[in-house]
Design a protein around this motif. Structure first.
Motif, PDB file in Angstrom:
ATOM      1  N   ASP A 269      34.157  27.429-102.556  1.00 57.40           N
ATOM      2  CA  ASP A 269      35.301  26.990-101.757  1.00 57.40           C
ATOM      3  C   ASP A 269      36.320  26.221-102.604  1.00 57.40           C
ATOM      4  O   ASP A 269      35.991  25.631-103.632  1.00 57.40           O
ATOM      5  CB  ASP A 269      34.831  26.123-100.578  1.00 57.40           C
ATOM      6  N   LYS A 270      37.563  26.211-102.149  1.00 61.48           N
ATOM      7  CA  LYS A 270      38.666  25.625-102.916  1.00 61.48           C
ATOM      8  C   LYS A 270      38.492  24.125-103.139  1.00 61.48           C
ATOM      9  O   LYS A 270      38.876  23.607-104.191  1.00 61.48           O
ATOM     10  CB  LYS A 270      39.987  25.894-102.192  1.00 61.48           C
ATOM     11  N   HIS A 271      37.922  23.427-102.166  1.00 59.99           N
ATOM     12  CA  HIS A 271      37.735  21.980-102.330  1.00 59.99           C
ATOM     13  C   HIS A 271      36.806  21.689-103.501  1.00 59.99           C
ATOM     14  O   HIS A 271      37.096  20.822-104.343  1.00 59.99           O
ATOM     15  CB  HIS A 271      37.164  21.380-101.045  1.00 59.99           C
ATOM     16  N   THR A 272      35.693  22.416-103.574  1.00 57.35           N
ATOM     17  CA  THR A 272      34.743  22.213-104.671  1.00 57.35           C
ATOM     18  C   THR A 272      35.376  22.571-106.000  1.00 57.35           C
ATOM     19  O   THR A 272      35.236  21.837-106.993  1.00 57.35           O
ATOM     20  CB  THR A 272      33.480  23.063-104.449  1.00 57.35           C
ATOM     21  N   LEU A 273      36.092  23.705-106.059  1.00 58.89           N
ATOM     22  CA  LEU A 273      36.731  24.130-107.300  1.00 58.89           C
ATOM     23  C   LEU A 273      37.798  23.131-107.740  1.00 58.89           C
ATOM     24  O   LEU A 273      37.916  22.828-108.936  1.00 58.89           O
ATOM     25  CB  LEU A 273      37.350  25.513-107.122  1.00 58.89           C
ATOM     26  N   SER A 274      38.559  22.598-106.786  1.00 62.19           N
ATOM     27  CA  SER A 274      39.602  21.628-107.121  1.00 62.19           C
ATOM     28  C   SER A 274      39.001  20.360-107.711  1.00 62.19           C
ATOM     29  O   SER A 274      39.519  19.805-108.690  1.00 62.19           O
ATOM     30  CB  SER A 274      40.419  21.308-105.871  1.00 62.19           C
ATOM     31  N   LYS A 275      37.898  19.920-107.125  1.00 62.18           N
ATOM     32  CA  LYS A 275      37.228  18.720-107.625  1.00 62.18           C
ATOM     33  C   LYS A 275      36.669  18.956-109.031  1.00 62.18           C
ATOM     34  O   LYS A 275      36.822  18.108-109.922  1.00 62.18           O
ATOM     35  CB  LYS A 275      36.099  18.319-106.676  1.00 62.18           C
ATOM     36  N   LEU A 276      36.031  20.105-109.242  1.00 65.42           N
ATOM     37  CA  LEU A 276      35.508  20.436-110.567  1.00 65.42           C
ATOM     38  C   LEU A 276      36.630  20.509-111.593  1.00 65.42           C
ATOM     39  O   LEU A 276      36.487  20.037-112.732  1.00 65.42           O
ATOM     40  CB  LEU A 276      34.755  21.764-110.517  1.00 65.42           C
ATOM     41  N   LYS A 277      37.754  21.107-111.182  1.00 66.53           N
ATOM     42  CA  LYS A 277      38.881  21.261-112.094  1.00 66.53           C
ATOM     43  C   LYS A 277      39.402  19.895-112.540  1.00 66.53           C
ATOM     44  O   LYS A 277      39.681  19.678-113.728  1.00 66.53           O
ATOM     45  CB  LYS A 277      39.993  22.059-111.417  1.00 66.53           C
ATOM     46  N   ARG A 278      39.537  18.970-111.597  1.00 69.09           N
ATOM     47  CA  ARG A 278      40.012  17.621-111.950  1.00 69.09           C
ATOM     48  C   ARG A 278      39.047  16.955-112.932  1.00 69.09           C
ATOM     49  O   ARG A 278      39.487  16.326-113.897  1.00 69.09           O
ATOM     50  CB  ARG A 278      40.152  16.766-110.688  1.00 69.09           C
ATOM     51  N   GLU A 279      37.752  17.075-112.652  1.00 71.21           N
ATOM     52  CA  GLU A 279      36.766  16.401-113.489  1.00 71.21           C
ATOM     53  C   GLU A 279      36.708  17.000-114.894  1.00 71.21           C
ATOM     54  O   GLU A 279      36.580  16.276-115.880  1.00 71.21           O
ATOM     55  CB  GLU A 279      35.387  16.479-112.825  1.00 71.21           C
ATOM     56  N   MET A 280      36.809  18.325-114.993  1.00 74.30           N
ATOM     57  CA  MET A 280      36.674  18.941-116.313  1.00 74.30           C
ATOM     58  C   MET A 280      37.913  18.712-117.169  1.00 74.30           C
ATOM     59  O   MET A 280      37.860  18.813-118.399  1.00 74.30           O
ATOM     60  CB  MET A 280      36.393  20.443-116.190  1.00 74.30           C
ATOM     61  N   ARG A 281      39.041  18.392-116.523  1.00 69.48           N
ATOM     62  CA  ARG A 281      40.279  18.182-117.280  1.00 69.48           C
ATOM     63  C   ARG A 281      40.424  16.753-117.786  1.00 69.48           C
ATOM     64  O   ARG A 281      41.330  16.467-118.584  1.00 69.48           O
ATOM     65  CB  ARG A 281      41.484  18.541-116.412  1.00 69.48           C
ATOM     66  N   THR A 282      39.581  15.848-117.339  1.00 71.25           N
ATOM     67  CA  THR A 282      39.673  14.466-117.805  1.00 71.25           C
ATOM     68  C   THR A 282      39.153  14.361-119.235  1.00 71.25           C
ATOM     69  O   THR A 282      38.217  15.062-119.629  1.00 71.25           O
ATOM     70  CB  THR A 282      38.857  13.520-116.903  1.00 71.25           C
ATOM     71  N   ASN A 283      39.783  13.508-119.999  1.00 71.72           N
ATOM     72  CA  ASN A 283      39.313  13.183-121.346  1.00 71.72           C
ATOM     73  C   ASN A 283      39.210  14.418-122.240  1.00 71.72           C
ATOM     74  O   ASN A 283      38.211  14.640-122.920  1.00 71.72           O
ATOM     75  CB  ASN A 283      37.950  12.479-121.266  1.00 71.72           C
ATOM     76  N   LYS A 284      40.271  15.245-122.252  1.00 71.58           N
ATOM     77  CA  LYS A 284      40.273  16.436-123.111  1.00 71.58           C
ATOM     78  C   LYS A 284      40.104  16.074-124.588  1.00 71.58           C
ATOM     79  O   LYS A 284      39.503  16.816-125.362  1.00 71.58           O
ATOM     80  CB  LYS A 284      41.596  17.199-122.937  1.00 71.58           C
TER      81      LYS A 284
END
Length: 323
Positions: A269-284
């Motif tokens: 679902d989009k909510h889960t994907l959006s949350k994962l996307k935010r987390e994986m983009r932190t601290n590149k």
């Protein structure tokens, strides 16, 4: 301890297709002083009955059946039962060549080490990749953890390592049963923190089968994210070592990106994907400045920048040769 008793723990869950080959390969070891602890974790495909029948044919094998509690619970049960001076693990869908145990034992005793680490074969559909990392050399706990966090080296598998039972007992070590991914990596990090010497063996006799997993859903995503927790706990365990801390932060981010890719392909679902996307983009920067391979950095960065295309590309490549 020239001929030490080696306890070999085999957790089994619905592996009737492979478990006979696994156990027979263990019994064919040229290091004969072994005990084989087969822990059936509530299988419902006939694995338990098959394990019992194999145990009846060789006194070195004991079969134990438990209610389903997960692979960590099964391994912990095996650790508690183990009587050997040394202990290792074999997964029920894998198999080992006759020299596997003797190579690890010889290296550990020859180098007076607390842990021996070997290479392995990655068995894919239609081919087998031999992964060997170095000749016999010894290292302390910190370089051993750094090497384990490097995805191009021996990683955090239990199955390509030989441990001293006394260290596990004295440090009261066990696998975290609330962590479902990378729990073995965290156990190894905790074990290494109680070691003085780890030796690396430039040989490979363990065959690790890579098989396709279940489709990713919300529950599985939550379980997979415990792997991030395990990697972060590894970094916290060695928080006074800047190299380990930095690499653990980077690995946690690339692990998140890998979870996102599989969740995206499975239609999460989009909510889960959006949350994962935010987390994986932190601290590149933690990833880009790390000692991870160029390939790992490209996979991570492409997933951050082009999540749809990268997910399809990398998951397709990963699945291409899985059994």
């Amino acid at each position: 301890m020239n001929d030490p008793l080696v306890s070999i723990v085999i957790p089994v869950y619905n592996c009737s297709e492979y478990v006979r080959e696994c156990i027979e390969s263990v019994l064919a070891q040229d290091h004969r002083n072994i005990e084989v602890l087969v822990i059936d974790d509530g299988s419902d495909d006939g694995s338990a009955e098959l394990c019992r029948s194999l145990a009846e044919k060789d006194p070195r094998v004991t079969a134990h059946v438990r209610e389903h509690g997960g692979v960590s619970a099964a391994r912990n049960y095996g650790i508690r039962l183990a009587a050997g001076e040394l202990i290792t693990f074999v997964d029920a869908d894998d198999y080992i060549e006759p020299q596997h145990i003797s190579a690890l034992v010889s290296a550990m005793l020859g180098q007076n080490a607390d842990c021996a680490v070997s290479g392995y074969f990655l068995d894919l559909r239609g081919r087998s990749e031999k992964r060997v990392f170095c000749g016999i050399k010894t290292m302390g706990a910190h370089p051993a953890v750094l090497n384990m966090l490097d995805t191009t080296l021996y990683q955090g598998f239990l199955c390509n390592k030989l441990f001293r039972k006394s260290i596990i007992d004295n440090a009261r070590l066990s696998l975290r049963e609330d962590i479902f991914y990378c729990e073995d990596l965290l156990f190894c990090a905790e074990y290494f923190s109680n070691c003085s010497r780890v030796c690396c063996v430039g040989q490979a006799y363990y065959h690790y089968r890579r098989r396709k997993g279940s489709a990713v859903n919300g529950t599985l995503v939550s379980r997979m994210l415990t792997g991030v927790k395990a990697i972060e706990a590894c970094g916290e365990l060695f928080r006074n070592d800047s190299g380990i801390s930095a690499l653990a932060k980077a690995r946690a981010q690339t692990e998140r990106a890998g979870i996102f890719r599989r969740a995206y392909i499975s239609g999460e679902d989009k909510h889960t994907l959006s949350k994962l996307k935010r987390e994986m983009r932190t601290n590149k920067k933690a990833v880009l400045r790390s000692t991870l391979s160029i390939k790992e950095k490209i996979k991570y960065l492409s997933t951050c920048l082009f999540p749809r295309t990268a997910s399809r590309l990398w998951v397709s490549r990963e699945n291409r040769h899985l059994q």
